[in-house]
Design an enzyme around this catalytic site. Structure first.
Site, short mmCIF file in Angstrom:
data_model
loop_
_atom_site.label_atom_id
_atom_site.label_comp_id
_atom_site.label_asym_id
_atom_site.label_seq_id
_atom_site.Cartn_x
_atom_site.Cartn_y
_atom_site.Cartn_z
N ASN A 22 44.09 49.71 33.16
CA ASN A 22 44.01 49.00 34.27
C ASN A 22 45.34 49.12 35.43
O ASN A 22 45.42 49.41 36.31
CB ASN A 22 44.07 47.19 34.07
N ARG A 30 60.73 32.53 22.63
CA ARG A 30 59.70 32.95 23.82
C ARG A 30 60.67 32.94 25.20
O ARG A 30 60.61 33.90 26.10
CB ARG A 30 58.41 32.36 24.01
N LEU A 55 52.63 33.75 27.58
CA LEU A 55 53.73 33.28 28.51
C LEU A 55 54.10 31.63 28.45
O LEU A 55 52.97 30.88 28.42
CB LEU A 55 53.42 33.73 29.87
N HIS A 85 40.96 39.46 32.88
CA HIS A 85 40.63 39.09 31.73
C HIS A 85 39.19 39.63 31.42
O HIS A 85 38.10 39.49 32.37
CB HIS A 85 40.60 37.54 31.62
N ASP A 110 44.17 32.11 29.76
CA ASP A 110 42.85 32.66 30.54
C ASP A 110 42.65 31.27 31.37
O ASP A 110 41.41 31.21 31.69
CB ASP A 110 41.97 33.03 29.60
N GLU A 146 34.78 49.57 33.21
CA GLU A 146 34.76 50.43 34.61
C GLU A 146 34.96 49.27 35.67
O GLU A 146 35.27 49.78 36.81
CB GLU A 146 33.16 50.99 34.53
N GLU A 179 36.48 46.51 35.70
CA GLU A 179 37.88 46.06 35.77
C GLU A 179 38.59 46.98 36.63
O GLU A 179 39.46 46.58 37.61
CB GLU A 179 38.54 46.03 34.56
#
Ligand code: GRF
Length: 228
Positions: free
Chosen positions: A16, A68, A96, A112, A148, A175, A177
């Site tokens: 991507n 984190r 995140l 996603h 998500d 394809e 994406e």
């Protein structure tokens, strides 16, 4: 036209990312990829970016353990060094924190591999096959603290075929994406996205519709029995 300095965050293959770099090679594309950042030194995408003259950075998550925030502060330092204003997650395998998502609110996008809100999380293609869905696909969305979650910018649907394996379905989705992500990032960088609560409105021609693959074979709702 001022192009928006953009970073792509990856953890692996980077296909991507490669699609975004290819789109941004056009000087008329509204985002300029100024940095590819990976949390893994062995991410294959890093070499592809470097070969195209795009600056790369590695911020390993492992040394930070459970810290984190510390990991994200190190990422933010790299982003600041490169003057980044927009962030595209492309197979970045770290969740995140809320703080990071808030700092980058409406300037942070993700792709996603499912038609959200179905199949959040991992192993989306196997889960789509196990659920027996007839349509599957991918979603580009703005990132919110929930995994998500966030306003949808664009979706592409593909058919799920009876003979599909996880690999064949993943390839069909991938394809799409590669078509979808450059378009959606371009809308965001080009100022064509307006957020109304949980909904993203896009002021680009054709943006209201999802991309859909044509279904192969006979009319999908035919009542004629298949030949044996
Ligand atoms: C893609 O399927 C993307 O949707 C998901 O992770 C995968 C990354 O693949 N978030 P690549 O590294 O872009 O090839």
């Amino acid at each position: 036209m001022r192009r928006v300095p953009t970073a792509v965050l990856i953890s692996g293959r980077g296909s991507n990312m490669a699609a975004l770099l290819a789109a941004a090679a056009d000087p008329a594309y509204p985002a300029e990829i100024v940095l590819v950042l990976s949390n893994r030194a062995d991410a294959a995408g890093l070499a592809h970016a470097a070969a195209r003259g795009v600056p790369t950075a590695i911020v390993e998550s492992r040394p930070f353990g459970r810290d984190r925030e510390g990991f994200e502060r190190a990422i933010d330092a790299e982003l600041a060094r490169h003057g980044v204003e927009l962030l595209a997650l492309a197979g970045f395998m770290r969740v995140l924190t809320e703080g990071f998502c808030t700092r980058w609110r409406d300037r942070l996008v993700n792709i996603h591999p499912s038609l959200l809100p179905a199949f959040r999380g991992l192993d989306t293609h196997a889960r789509a096959l196990a659920a027996g869905v007839r349509l599957h696909g991918c979603t580009v969305h703005l990132v919110r603290p929930g995994v998500d979650e966030g306003p949808i910018l664009a979706q592409a649907a593909v058919p799920v075929l009876a003979e599909d394996t996880e690999a064949s379905l993943a390839a069909r989705v991938l394809e799409q994406e590669h078509r979808l992500y450059p378009a959606a990032l371009g809308w965001l960088a080009g100022g064509l996205v307006r957020i109304e609560g949980d909904i993203a409105r896009i002021a680009a021609p054709g943006a209201a519709g999802a991309l859909a693959n044509p279904l192969p074979g006979p009319a999908p709702l035919s009542t004629t029995p298949a030949e044996r």
